[in-house]
Design a protein around this motif. Structure first.
Motif, PDB file in Angstrom:
ATOM      1  N   VAL A   1      56.781 -55.795 -31.413  1.00 11.02           N
ATOM      2  CA  VAL A   1      56.401 -54.605 -30.652  1.00 11.02           C
ATOM      3  C   VAL A   1      57.072 -54.591 -29.287  1.00 11.02           C
ATOM      4  CG1 VAL A   1      54.453 -53.386 -29.591  1.00 11.02           C
ATOM      5  CG2 VAL A   1      54.200 -54.411 -31.857  1.00 11.02           C
ATOM      6  N   GLU A   2      57.026 -55.725 -28.610  1.00 13.60           N
ATOM      7  CA  GLU A   2      57.631 -55.812 -27.273  1.00 13.60           C
ATOM      8  C   GLU A   2      59.110 -55.479 -27.312  1.00 13.60           C
ATOM      9  OE1 GLU A   2      56.760 -59.822 -26.236  1.00 13.60           O
ATOM     10  OE2 GLU A   2      54.585 -59.533 -26.349  1.00 13.60           O
ATOM     11  N   THR A   3      59.806 -55.985 -28.314  1.00 17.98           N
ATOM     12  CA  THR A   3      61.242 -55.742 -28.429  1.00 17.98           C
ATOM     13  C   THR A   3      61.530 -54.272 -28.681  1.00 17.98           C
ATOM     14  OG1 THR A   3      61.580 -57.971 -29.308  1.00 17.98           O
ATOM     15  CG2 THR A   3      63.336 -56.369 -29.692  1.00 17.98           C
ATOM     16  N   ILE A   4      60.772 -53.659 -29.581  1.00 18.27           N
ATOM     17  CA  ILE A   4      60.998 -52.241 -29.899  1.00 18.27           C
ATOM     18  C   ILE A   4      60.761 -51.376 -28.667  1.00 18.27           C
ATOM     19  CG2 ILE A   4      60.225 -50.293 -31.286  1.00 18.27           C
ATOM     20  CD1 ILE A   4      59.400 -52.389 -33.455  1.00 18.27           C
ATOM     21  N   VAL A   5      59.622 -51.579 -28.013  1.00 15.04           N
ATOM     22  CA  VAL A   5      59.265 -50.741 -26.866  1.00 15.04           C
ATOM     23  C   VAL A   5      60.254 -50.929 -25.719  1.00 15.04           C
ATOM     24  CG1 VAL A   5      57.512 -50.404 -25.084  1.00 15.04           C
ATOM     25  CG2 VAL A   5      56.833 -50.591 -27.468  1.00 15.04           C
ATOM     26  N   THR A   6      60.700 -52.145 -25.513  1.00 15.22           N
ATOM     27  CA  THR A   6      61.613 -52.434 -24.407  1.00 15.22           C
ATOM     28  C   THR A   6      63.006 -51.860 -24.639  1.00 15.22           C
ATOM     29  OG1 THR A   6      60.434 -54.489 -23.922  1.00 15.22           O
ATOM     30  CG2 THR A   6      62.661 -54.289 -23.052  1.00 15.22           C
ATOM     31  N   ARG A   7      63.463 -51.885 -25.878  1.00 20.72           N
ATOM     32  CA  ARG A   7      64.857 -51.534 -26.150  1.00 20.72           C
ATOM     33  C   ARG A   7      65.075 -50.074 -26.546  1.00 20.72           C
ATOM     34  NH1 ARG A   7      68.837 -55.743 -28.622  1.00 20.72           N
ATOM     35  NH2 ARG A   7      70.126 -54.201 -27.573  1.00 20.72           N
ATOM     36  N   CYS A   8      64.030 -49.356 -26.933  1.00 19.50           N
ATOM     37  CA  CYS A   8      64.201 -47.923 -27.216  1.00 19.50           C
ATOM     38  C   CYS A   8      64.566 -47.190 -25.925  1.00 19.50           C
ATOM     39  CB  CYS A   8      62.926 -47.327 -27.792  1.00 19.50           C
ATOM     40  SG  CYS A   8      62.638 -47.697 -29.534  1.00 19.50           S
ATOM     41  N   SER A   9      65.447 -46.203 -26.025  1.00 19.52           N
ATOM     42  CA  SER A   9      65.835 -45.427 -24.844  1.00 19.52           C
ATOM     43  C   SER A   9      64.821 -44.352 -24.500  1.00 19.52           C
ATOM     44  CB  SER A   9      67.204 -44.781 -25.077  1.00 19.52           C
ATOM     45  OG  SER A   9      68.209 -45.762 -25.201  1.00 19.52           O
ATOM     46  N   GLY A  10      64.133 -43.851 -25.495  1.00 17.66           N
ATOM     47  CA  GLY A  10      63.139 -42.816 -25.255  1.00 17.66           C
ATOM     48  C   GLY A  10      61.807 -43.395 -24.827  1.00 17.66           C
ATOM     49  N   PRO A  11      60.821 -42.542 -24.538  1.00 14.47           N
ATOM     50  CA  PRO A  11      59.499 -43.027 -24.137  1.00 14.47           C
ATOM     51  C   PRO A  11      58.782 -43.698 -25.308  1.00 14.47           C
ATOM     52  CG  PRO A  11      59.477 -40.645 -24.419  1.00 14.47           C
ATOM     53  CD  PRO A  11      60.904 -41.070 -24.559  1.00 14.47           C
ATOM     54  N   ALA A  12      58.512 -44.970 -25.164  1.00 13.66           N
ATOM     55  CA  ALA A  12      57.873 -45.738 -26.243  1.00 13.66           C
ATOM     56  C   ALA A  12      56.642 -46.435 -25.696  1.00 13.66           C
ATOM     57  CB  ALA A  12      58.841 -46.754 -26.828  1.00 13.66           C
ATOM     58  N   GLN A  13      55.557 -46.356 -26.451  1.00 12.13           N
ATOM     59  CA  GLN A  13      54.318 -47.008 -26.032  1.00 12.13           C
ATOM     60  C   GLN A  13      53.839 -47.972 -27.114  1.00 12.13           C
ATOM     61  OE1 GLN A  13      50.807 -44.068 -26.356  1.00 12.13           O
ATOM     62  NE2 GLN A  13      52.538 -42.702 -25.926  1.00 12.13           N
ATOM     63  N   ALA A  14      53.286 -49.089 -26.677  1.00 15.24           N
ATOM     64  CA  ALA A  14      52.788 -50.112 -27.589  1.00 15.24           C
ATOM     65  C   ALA A  14      51.281 -50.006 -27.724  1.00 15.24           C
ATOM     66  CB  ALA A  14      53.165 -51.497 -27.063  1.00 15.24           C
ATOM     67  N   TRP A  15      50.810 -50.302 -28.946  1.00 12.95           N
ATOM     68  CA  TRP A  15      49.362 -50.389 -29.177  1.00 12.95           C
ATOM     69  C   TRP A  15      49.107 -51.589 -30.075  1.00 12.95           C
ATOM     70  CZ3 TRP A  15      45.988 -47.132 -32.946  1.00 12.95           C
ATOM     71  CH2 TRP A  15      44.630 -47.423 -32.729  1.00 12.95           C
ATOM     72  N   LEU A  16      48.639 -52.665 -29.457  1.00 11.74           N
ATOM     73  CA  LEU A  16      48.252 -53.875 -30.182  1.00 11.74           C
ATOM     74  C   LEU A  16      46.740 -53.837 -30.378  1.00 11.74           C
ATOM     75  CD1 LEU A  16      50.483 -56.490 -28.351  1.00 11.74           C
ATOM     76  CD2 LEU A  16      50.587 -55.958 -30.792  1.00 11.74           C
ATOM     77  N   ILE A  17      46.297 -53.888 -31.644  1.00 15.27           N
ATOM     78  CA  ILE A  17      44.885 -53.662 -31.949  1.00 15.27           C
ATOM     79  C   ILE A  17      44.182 -54.993 -32.208  1.00 15.27           C
ATOM     80  CG2 ILE A  17      43.282 -52.294 -33.320  1.00 15.27           C
ATOM     81  CD1 ILE A  17      45.643 -50.664 -34.326  1.00 15.27           C
ATOM     82  N   PRO A  18      43.168 -55.336 -31.425  1.00 21.07           N
ATOM     83  CA  PRO A  18      42.461 -56.605 -31.631  1.00 21.07           C
ATOM     84  C   PRO A  18      41.779 -56.674 -32.997  1.00 21.07           C
ATOM     85  CG  PRO A  18      41.904 -55.621 -29.497  1.00 21.07           C
ATOM     86  CD  PRO A  18      42.646 -54.583 -30.277  1.00 21.07           C
ATOM     87  N   ARG A  19      41.759 -57.884 -33.574  1.00 18.70           N
ATOM     88  CA  ARG A  19      41.040 -58.173 -34.817  1.00 18.70           C
ATOM     89  C   ARG A  19      41.511 -57.309 -35.994  1.00 18.70           C
ATOM     90  NH1 ARG A  19      37.805 -58.021 -30.662  1.00 18.70           N
ATOM     91  NH2 ARG A  19      37.139 -55.883 -31.125  1.00 18.70           N
TER      92      ARG A  19
END
Length: 249
Positions: free
Chosen positions: A206-224
């Motif tokens: 997730v971190e890699t995708i969000v960091t390297r995309c040129s457009g606005p990208a947001q991460a959502w890591l869901i607990p459990r």
């Protein structure tokens, strides 16, 4: 044409609204999405298209069951052709696992019709946790009733599908598979979802995708939550995707 061999379901009750396109995982198909496409489309007032890739579900068999490291890139071209065939000008891709990787590749290679992408458990490089999960699935296919359960959905495609997935990813030559160089070509908005307890990938994906995309990208890591957020916490996923879609231009 390959599209004549694809099993799909399309529902377009909302003129001038985007179309959600659902891209299944490595052992998935139309039926295994259950009613999630209908639920999400109704909640967001979007049209939807869901289909079985070649070699899966009720689609035709693999043209060539032997895969190389670039096996996902042709799937992006097939999807682009499918969008053209159905006159879909504004697509929001919802991809799970392999389908998430295909969504990323399609947004990078064929951006004209892609309004946004949503991924769940997408992979952009190989991790040991992924290989361990695939080894466990391969073992389960040999020692449990998994073949019978999958055959209910994939029929005559089942053995070839499982073999293609496991043998491709577990091959020594696949260890350096990496599609991160495509990510800077993605300019559309992206919502990148993963369960924190995903048994097939770490948050580094997730971190890699969000960091390297040129457009606005947001991460959502869901607990459990593990590898299937849309099945494990469907209400939360629908609410988050609804919020994401309402922010689109």
């Amino acid at each position: 044409m390959i599209h004549n061999l694809l099993n799909f379901r399309i529902h377009s009750p909302f003129p001038n609204r985007p179309t959600l396109v659902f891209l299944h995982d490595s052992l998935g198909c139309v039926e295994l999405w259950r009613d999630f496409p209908e639920q999400l489309a109704a909640a967001t007032q979007c049209n939807y298209l869901v289909y079985d890739r070649l070699g899966y579900g009720k689609s035709g068999p693999f043209a060539n069951p032997v895969r190389d490291k670039q096996y996902l890139e042709p799937e992006a071209a097939v999807l682009n052709d499918l969008l053209i065939q159905h006159n879909i000008e504004k697509a929001i891709l919802f991809g799970h696992s392999d389908g998430g990787s295909i969504a990323l590749l399609t947004a990078a290679l064929f951006p004209e019709r892609i309004q946004a992408i949503i991924t769940q458990g997408a992979h952009v490089f190989v991790e040991e946790v992924t290989l361990a999960g695939i080894r466990a699935a391969k073992e389960a296919y040999s020692t449990t009733d998994l073949p019978q359960r999958l055959a209910k959905y994939h029929g005559v495609n089942t053995d070839a599908m499982v073999k293609a997935w496991t043998e491709t990813w577990l091959a020594p030559t696949f260890r350096d598979w990496d599609i991160t160089d495509f990510l800077p070509q993605i300019t559309c908005p992206a919502l990148i979802i993963q369960g924190k307890d995903d048994e097939f990938g770490t948050p580094k994906q997730v971190e890699t995708i969000v960091t390297r995309c040129s457009g606005p990208a947001q991460a959502w890591l869901i607990p459990r939550v593990q590898h299937n957020p849309h099945k494990e916490v469907p209400k939360e996923v629908i609410e988050r995707v609804f919020s994401f879609i309402t922010t689109l231009p």
